[in-house]
Structures are given as structure tokens and as C-alpha cells.
Design a protein around this motif. Structure first.
Motif, mmCIF file in Angstrom:
data_model
loop_
_atom_site.group_PDB
_atom_site.id
_atom_site.type_symbol
_atom_site.label_atom_id
_atom_site.label_comp_id
_atom_site.label_asym_id
_atom_site.label_seq_id
_atom_site.Cartn_x
_atom_site.Cartn_y
_atom_site.Cartn_z
ATOM 1 N N PRO A 51 0.838 -1.202 0.000
ATOM 2 C CA PRO A 51 0.000 0.000 0.000
ATOM 3 C C PRO A 51 0.875 1.255 0.000
ATOM 4 C CG PRO A 51 -0.561 -1.450 1.840
ATOM 5 C CD PRO A 51 0.675 -1.999 1.212
ATOM 6 N N PRO A 52 0.369 2.368 -0.526
ATOM 7 C CA PRO A 52 1.133 3.612 -0.450
ATOM 8 C C PRO A 52 1.472 3.914 1.014
ATOM 9 C CG PRO A 52 -0.791 3.898 -1.849
ATOM 10 C CD PRO A 52 -0.915 2.544 -1.202
ATOM 11 N N GLY A 53 2.714 4.235 1.265
ATOM 12 C CA GLY A 53 3.141 4.494 2.638
ATOM 13 C C GLY A 53 3.520 3.234 3.391
ATOM 14 N N GLY A 54 3.451 2.084 2.732
ATOM 15 C CA GLY A 54 3.812 0.819 3.362
ATOM 16 C C GLY A 54 2.716 0.293 4.275
ATOM 17 N N GLU A 55 2.953 -0.865 4.834
ATOM 18 C CA GLU A 55 1.954 -1.516 5.697
ATOM 19 C C GLU A 55 1.678 -0.695 6.953
ATOM 20 O OE1 GLU A 55 0.031 -3.975 4.939
ATOM 21 O OE2 GLU A 55 1.067 -4.517 3.094
ATOM 22 N N HIS A 56 2.727 -0.130 7.527
ATOM 23 C CA HIS A 56 2.550 0.657 8.754
ATOM 24 C C HIS A 56 1.656 1.871 8.475
ATOM 25 C CE1 HIS A 56 3.369 2.296 12.689
ATOM 26 N NE2 HIS A 56 3.757 3.440 12.130
ATOM 27 N N GLY A 57 1.936 2.569 7.384
ATOM 28 C CA GLY A 57 1.128 3.733 7.025
ATOM 29 C C GLY A 57 -0.314 3.353 6.745
ATOM 30 N N TYR A 58 -0.521 2.210 6.105
ATOM 31 C CA TYR A 58 -1.884 1.786 5.795
ATOM 32 C C TYR A 58 -2.653 1.445 7.079
ATOM 33 C CZ TYR A 58 -5.918 -0.388 3.722
ATOM 34 O OH TYR A 58 -7.210 -0.695 3.391
ATOM 35 N N ARG A 59 -1.984 0.817 8.026
ATOM 36 C CA ARG A 59 -2.666 0.484 9.295
ATOM 37 C C ARG A 59 -3.083 1.749 10.034
ATOM 38 N NH1 ARG A 59 1.242 -3.669 9.556
ATOM 39 N NH2 ARG A 59 2.567 -2.389 10.865
ATOM 40 N N PRO A 62 -6.241 3.423 7.042
ATOM 41 C CA PRO A 62 -6.705 2.503 6.003
ATOM 42 C C PRO A 62 -7.694 3.160 5.035
ATOM 43 C CG PRO A 62 -7.668 1.935 8.123
ATOM 44 C CD PRO A 62 -6.708 3.058 8.367
ATOM 45 N N CYS A 63 -7.608 2.742 3.782
ATOM 46 C CA CYS A 63 -8.517 3.223 2.751
ATOM 47 C C CYS A 63 -8.741 2.068 1.771
ATOM 48 C CB CYS A 63 -7.937 4.443 2.048
ATOM 49 S SG CYS A 63 -8.989 5.072 0.736
ATOM 50 N N PRO A 64 -9.762 1.239 1.998
ATOM 51 C CA PRO A 64 -9.980 0.072 1.137
ATOM 52 C C PRO A 64 -10.091 0.388 -0.354
ATOM 53 C CG PRO A 64 -11.260 -0.146 3.144
ATOM 54 C CD PRO A 64 -10.674 1.246 3.147
#
Length: 187
Positions: A51-59, A62-64
Motif C-alpha cells: 500500500p502507499p506508505g507501506g503496511e505501517h502507514g496503511y494500518r 486505512p482506505c480500502p
């Protein structure tokens, strides 16, 4: 094209190829086909995405819908890379493309998880790109439980990087480089 690349209970040999769409990964695809033919193996081209920003950023945010769009873009990149490598023709070996969510190195090792797999990777990008990002081939070579084959960058790509470097130097220092040499030849 979805999946994790693992084939439970499967014993057919596999050649897993890391794909990014770069010239280095296209060279790896061609080498992977040759290796698959020689071994009587299936070719498993793998494109890893995050995901943009990596997994940490997505957690954290979140934007499905964005996640779905990024996954679809990754699937299209893999289709485009396969088309570029094979020109829309059948490579002549069983083909099982995989798009997997995760950082490239660990994702490739997740797919190439059997001792009899062969993991084929290309080197791409210039020296600056390699300094900015961790080396996927280096990570995989250190941690893989199967053989890893790194395909060198095509010579044409080396020439292109040299030309780009010379062009950048000439833009920064107009008094140096090919333009200056051309002026000196006219005198």
C-alpha cells in the motif's frame, strides 16, 4: 493472478521470477523461461506490491478503495510485463502468475518456499536506485531456502545509464562534456 504463490502438496518443479516491469526483470523472465524449459518446470512470475506508505502507514490510515486500486494497478503491471517479455505469445512453459501483497524480498521468499524451487531475479536501476532501496537480490540470496539466480543487467541498460550520467553532467556543467568537445573540434 491473485494468490500467495504457494501450492500445497504440489511437487512439480517451479521457477519463481521476481517481476517489477524493469528491463532487469524482463531479462530475468526470459532466463526464467529457459530455466523452466530445461527443468520441465512451471514458471511463476511474481509481482509484490505494498500500500502507499507501506503496511505501517496503511494500518494508521486505512482506505480500502485505494488499496483495491493499488492491487489492480499491480495486476496490470504484471500483465504488461508479461506482454513486454513475451509479446503476447505463449512462453512454452506452464505459467502461473502471482500478485502478492508485501515487501518484495520477503514476498518472493514466501512464494519460493520449497528447496527445489529456483528463484530468478534481475538487477535493475542505476547505482542511485540501488543505494536508496534495499537490494532484493541480496536479501533473497541471504535468506532463501532454495537456489537464487541473479541475472545481470542487459548491456544496453548499462550503456543507457552511462549516457544518462553524461547528459546530467553536461547539463550541470555546460562548459564540460560533449558540447565543449564539439566546440573545440570546430576551432
Amino acid at each position: 493472478m491473485h494468490g500467495n504463490g504457494r501450492h500445497e502438496g504440489g511437487t512439480a518443479p517451479r521457477v519463481v521470477v521476481g517481476v517489477s516491469g524493469s528491463l532487469g526483470s524482463l531479462a530475468a523472465l526470459h532466463r526464467g523461461v529457459a530455466e523452466a524449459r530445461e527443468r520441465g518446470a512451471a514458471l511463476v512470475p511474481v509481482l509484490a506490491w505494498e500500500p502507499p506508505g507501506g503496511e505501517h502507514g496503511y494500518r494508521r490510515s486505512p482506505c480500502p478503495p485505494l488499496l483495491a486500486a493499488v492491487r489492480e494497478a499491480a495486476e496490470q503491471r504484471l500483465r504488461d510485463a508479461l506482454d513486454a517479455a513475451f509479446g503476447g505469445t505463449d512462453p512454452g512453459v506452464p505459467l502461473h502468475p502471482v500478485v502478492i501483497r508485501g515487501e518484495a524480498g520477503p514476498a518472493l521468499l514466501h512464494v519460493a518456499d520449497r528447496p527445489d524451487d529456483l528463484l530468478v531475479l534481475g538487477r535493475s536501476g542505476g547505482p542511485l536506485r540501488r543505494r536508496l532501496r534495499r537490494s532484493v537480490p541480496g536479501h533473497c540470496a541471504r535468506k532463501a531456502g532454495c537456489p537464487v539466480l541473479t541475472v545481470p543487467v542487459p548491456e544496453l541498460l548499462h550503456a543507457l545509464h552511462r549516457l544518462e550520467s553524461a547528459h546530467r553532467r553536461a547539463r550541470r556543467h555546460p562548459s564540460a562534456g560533449p558540447a565543449r568537445e564539439a566546440l573545440a573540434a570546430k576551432r
